[in-house]
Design a protein around this motif. Structure first.
Motif, PDB file in Angstrom:
ATOM      1  N   MET A   1       0.846  -1.193   0.000  1.00 48.71           N
ATOM      2  CA  MET A   1       0.000   0.000   0.000  1.00 48.71           C
ATOM      3  C   MET A   1       0.883   1.245   0.000  1.00 48.71           C
ATOM      4  N   PHE A   2       0.626   2.143  -0.947  1.00 50.62           N
ATOM      5  CA  PHE A   2       1.440   3.342  -1.064  1.00 50.62           C
ATOM      6  C   PHE A   2       0.683   4.543  -0.534  1.00 50.62           C
ATOM      7  N   LEU A   3       1.299   5.245   0.414  1.00 55.06           N
ATOM      8  CA  LEU A   3       0.751   6.507   0.891  1.00 55.06           C
ATOM      9  C   LEU A   3       1.625   7.636   0.365  1.00 55.06           C
ATOM     10  N   PRO A   4       1.027   8.713  -0.123  1.00 64.23           N
ATOM     11  CA  PRO A   4       1.812   9.828  -0.652  1.00 64.23           C
ATOM     12  C   PRO A   4       2.539  10.572   0.458  1.00 64.23           C
ATOM     13  N   ASN A   5       3.395  11.486   0.070  1.00 63.62           N
ATOM     14  CA  ASN A   5       4.101  12.304   1.043  1.00 63.62           C
ATOM     15  C   ASN A   5       3.111  13.127   1.865  1.00 63.62           C
ATOM     16  N   ILE A   6       3.326  13.167   3.172  1.00 60.79           N
ATOM     17  CA  ILE A   6       2.427  13.897   4.071  1.00 60.79           C
ATOM     18  C   ILE A   6       3.161  15.120   4.617  1.00 60.79           C
ATOM     19  N   PRO A   7       2.733  16.323   4.250  1.00 58.95           N
ATOM     20  CA  PRO A   7       3.399  17.534   4.736  1.00 58.95           C
ATOM     21  C   PRO A   7       2.992  17.866   6.167  1.00 58.95           C
ATOM     22  N   THR A   8       3.803  18.672   6.826  1.00 58.36           N
ATOM     23  CA  THR A   8       3.456  19.179   8.154  1.00 58.36           C
ATOM     24  C   THR A   8       2.491  20.353   7.992  1.00 58.36           C
ATOM     25  N   PRO A   9       1.792  20.750   9.065  1.00 60.14           N
ATOM     26  CA  PRO A   9       0.912  21.923   8.976  1.00 60.14           C
ATOM     27  C   PRO A   9       1.648  23.167   8.487  1.00 60.14           C
ATOM     28  N   VAL A  84      -6.723   0.313  11.417  1.00 61.00           N
ATOM     29  CA  VAL A  84      -7.597   0.766  10.335  1.00 61.00           C
ATOM     30  C   VAL A  84      -8.461   1.942  10.781  1.00 61.00           C
ATOM     31  N   ASP A  85      -9.022   1.857  11.972  1.00 61.69           N
ATOM     32  CA  ASP A  85      -9.900   2.936  12.458  1.00 61.69           C
ATOM     33  C   ASP A  85      -9.140   4.253  12.595  1.00 61.69           C
ATOM     34  N   ASP A  86      -7.920   4.186  13.099  1.00 64.98           N
ATOM     35  CA  ASP A  86      -7.114   5.401  13.252  1.00 64.98           C
ATOM     36  C   ASP A  86      -6.771   6.000  11.891  1.00 64.98           C
ATOM     37  N   LEU A  87      -6.488   5.126  10.919  1.00 68.88           N
ATOM     38  CA  LEU A  87      -6.167   5.613   9.584  1.00 68.88           C
ATOM     39  C   LEU A  87      -7.375   6.287   8.943  1.00 68.88           C
ATOM     40  N   LYS A  88      -8.532   5.664   9.081  1.00 68.41           N
ATOM     41  CA  LYS A  88      -9.763   6.253   8.529  1.00 68.41           C
ATOM     42  C   LYS A  88     -10.071   7.584   9.204  1.00 68.41           C
ATOM     43  N   LYS A  89      -9.877   7.636  10.514  1.00 69.34           N
ATOM     44  CA  LYS A  89     -10.146   8.874  11.256  1.00 69.34           C
ATOM     45  C   LYS A  89      -9.256  10.012  10.762  1.00 69.34           C
ATOM     46  N   SER A  90      -7.996   9.718  10.541  1.00 67.11           N
ATOM     47  CA  SER A  90      -7.067  10.747  10.089  1.00 67.11           C
ATOM     48  C   SER A  90      -7.391  11.216   8.674  1.00 67.11           C
ATOM     49  N   LEU A  91      -7.763  10.277   7.809  1.00 63.59           N
ATOM     50  CA  LEU A  91      -8.155  10.662   6.452  1.00 63.59           C
ATOM     51  C   LEU A  91      -9.451  11.466   6.487  1.00 63.59           C
ATOM     52  N   GLY A  92     -10.343  11.101   7.391  1.00 61.51           N
ATOM     53  CA  GLY A  92     -11.592  11.848   7.542  1.00 61.51           C
ATOM     54  C   GLY A  92     -11.347  13.280   7.977  1.00 61.51           C
ATOM     55  N   ALA A  93     -10.278  13.495   8.758  1.00 66.36           N
ATOM     56  CA  ALA A  93      -9.951  14.859   9.201  1.00 66.36           C
ATOM     57  C   ALA A  93      -9.577  15.740   8.019  1.00 66.36           C
ATOM     58  N   LEU A  94      -8.954  15.169   7.000  1.00 70.50           N
ATOM     59  CA  LEU A  94      -8.622  15.945   5.800  1.00 70.50           C
ATOM     60  C   LEU A  94      -9.898  16.353   5.069  1.00 70.50           C
ATOM     61  N   ASN A  95     -10.844  15.433   4.995  1.00 75.79           N
ATOM     62  CA  ASN A  95     -12.142  15.768   4.376  1.00 75.79           C
ATOM     63  C   ASN A  95     -12.837  16.878   5.154  1.00 75.79           C
ATOM     64  N   GLU A 141      -3.522  14.502  13.171  1.00 77.02           N
ATOM     65  CA  GLU A 141      -3.908  13.577  12.109  1.00 77.02           C
ATOM     66  C   GLU A 141      -2.852  13.533  11.001  1.00 77.02           C
ATOM     67  N   LEU A 142      -2.273  14.686  10.679  1.00 78.12           N
ATOM     68  CA  LEU A 142      -1.202  14.711   9.681  1.00 78.12           C
ATOM     69  C   LEU A 142       0.027  13.969  10.199  1.00 78.12           C
ATOM     70  N   ASP A 143       0.324  14.123  11.480  1.00 73.79           N
ATOM     71  CA  ASP A 143       1.440  13.381  12.084  1.00 73.79           C
ATOM     72  C   ASP A 143       1.189  11.879  12.009  1.00 73.79           C
ATOM     73  N   PHE A 144      -0.041  11.481  12.293  1.00 77.48           N
ATOM     74  CA  PHE A 144      -0.361  10.047  12.250  1.00 77.48           C
ATOM     75  C   PHE A 144      -0.239   9.507  10.830  1.00 77.48           C
ATOM     76  N   LEU A 145      -0.705  10.262   9.839  1.00 75.71           N
ATOM     77  CA  LEU A 145      -0.612   9.811   8.449  1.00 75.71           C
ATOM     78  C   LEU A 145       0.842   9.654   8.021  1.00 75.71           C
ATOM     79  N   ASN A 146       1.695  10.538   8.493  1.00 71.98           N
ATOM     80  CA  ASN A 146       3.111  10.408   8.177  1.00 71.98           C
ATOM     81  C   ASN A 146       3.695   9.167   8.855  1.00 71.98           C
ATOM     82  N   PHE A 147       3.261   8.908  10.100  1.00 73.16           N
ATOM     83  CA  PHE A 147       3.675   7.688  10.802  1.00 73.16           C
ATOM     84  C   PHE A 147       3.208   6.452  10.041  1.00 73.16           C
TER      85      PHE A 147
END
Length: 335
Positions: A1-9, A84-95, A141-147
């Motif tokens: 699974m590939f996740l793109p680069n996640i920038p800091t705030p 999975v739940d944490d990942l979905k939550k973080s992606l939901g924060a972007l939405n 959430e951005l920190d978690f996505l980078n993790f």
């Protein structure tokens, strides 16, 4: 699974505000009436900042695979690795952030258009403050996505069309050595427990049929609920990928585990994965000093299963394993 680069705030905001400044510079050189130009400059800065930040988040969302569309192997692997739940939550924060930014863009551009020219800059500064607040609010959430990106960047790629055998057994019984002998994979091989820190995959092809051999981290002789994340990755592979399990015994006990404990794990695997056939292998036969250990294993495995004698480090018995894999493949293809 590939996740793109996640920038800091800070990187997100810097990108948005820099692009907004450039867009405003173009307006300054345009032929617009001076009274309208000051308002248009601030309006463009708000619009551009919001759009650039939203596009940054949208790009992350578009490039991240939808978890529900992945195979159960990948879903469970992700759940074990990051949740999975944490990942979905973080992606939901972007939405959520994108929705708020869209409202801010409409709200503040409308206010700038209705305001006197001398108030436009102040309204834009207020808008930038709100934009920064929204982005900083999802910093965790951005920190978690980078993790998650770091944890999942080496997630294995599996061939769902290939006949798959998963190697299981205690640590240091020769699983990685066996994988290297059978396939083109080159996993790390060393004489200490938990050499394999992740799932290693090797492939080979015989008579136009693809075979996939998966080396799992060493499993300890204990209940699933007490297993660590490395061991759980192995269980995920066994559950969702295995057409056949190659269970390796070490009768030499040079792995540091008694044959009695190895037998316990063998039956634990059979109980959990009762619908997956097991091919038991007795490895390190070149190091066996007590034949009673081999006899003990034969007496305590399923009477319907043949125990193959192997010395993987010397390549002894590898051709017999390959023959068994071909024989097994013919049976499942016939079904």
């Amino acid at each position: 699974m590939f996740l793109p680069n996640i920038p800091t705030p800070d990187e997100v905001l810097d990108k948005g505000f820099r692009r907004a400044k450039k867009a405003a510079a173009k307006v300054r050189t345009s032929k617009i009436h001076r009274q309208k130009k000051s308002k248009r400059i601030e309006e463009v800065r708000v619009q551009t900042a919001c759009q650039v930040i939203r596009e940054t988040f949208e790009d992350i969302l578009e490039k991240t695979p939808h978890i529900e569309e992945l195979s159960m192997f990948y879903q469970d692997y992700i759940d074990v690795a990051v949740g999975v739940d944490d990942l979905k939550k973080s992606l939901g924060a972007l939405n959520w952030a994108n929705g708020v930014l869209e409202k801010l863009q409409n709200q503040y551009t409308h206010r700038i258009r209705r305001s006197p020219p001398e108030d436009a800059a102040q309204i834009r500064r207020a808008a930038f403050g709100r934009i920064a607040s929204v982005v900083n609010r999802i910093s965790e959430e951005l920190d978690f996505l980078n993790f998650a990106r770091q944890k999942l960047r080496n997630i294995p790629t599996v061939d769902v069309e290939a006949t798959t055998a998963v190697i299981a057994g205690f640590p240091n019984v020769g699983k990685s050595t066996l994988l290297r002998q059978i396939t083109n994979a080159e996993p790390e091989v060393a004489d200490y427990p938990f050499t394999t820190k992740g799932i290693q995959i090797g492939h080979f092809e015989l008579r136009w049929q693809k075979y996939q051999i998966i080396d799992t981290p060493g499993l300890l002789d204990r209940p699933v609920q007490d297993m660590n994340p490395i061991e759980l990755n192995a269980m995920v592979a066994l559950e969702h990928l295995a057409d056949l399990i190659l269970f390796i015994f070490d009768p030499s006990q040079t792995s540091g585990f008694h044959v009695e404990n190895q037998i316990n794990l063998y039956w634990e695997i059979k109980k959990i994965f009762k619908n997956i056939p097991i091919l038991p292998l007795s490895n390190k036969m070149d190091l066996v000093e007590d034949e009673e250990n081999v006899k003990y294993i034969k007496e305590h495995i399923d009477i319907d299963e043949e125990l193959l004698m192997v010395a993987a480090s010397e390549g002894t018995g590898i051709s017999l394993i390959v023959e068994k894999l071909q024989e097994f493949n013919r049976k499942i293809r016939a079904k």
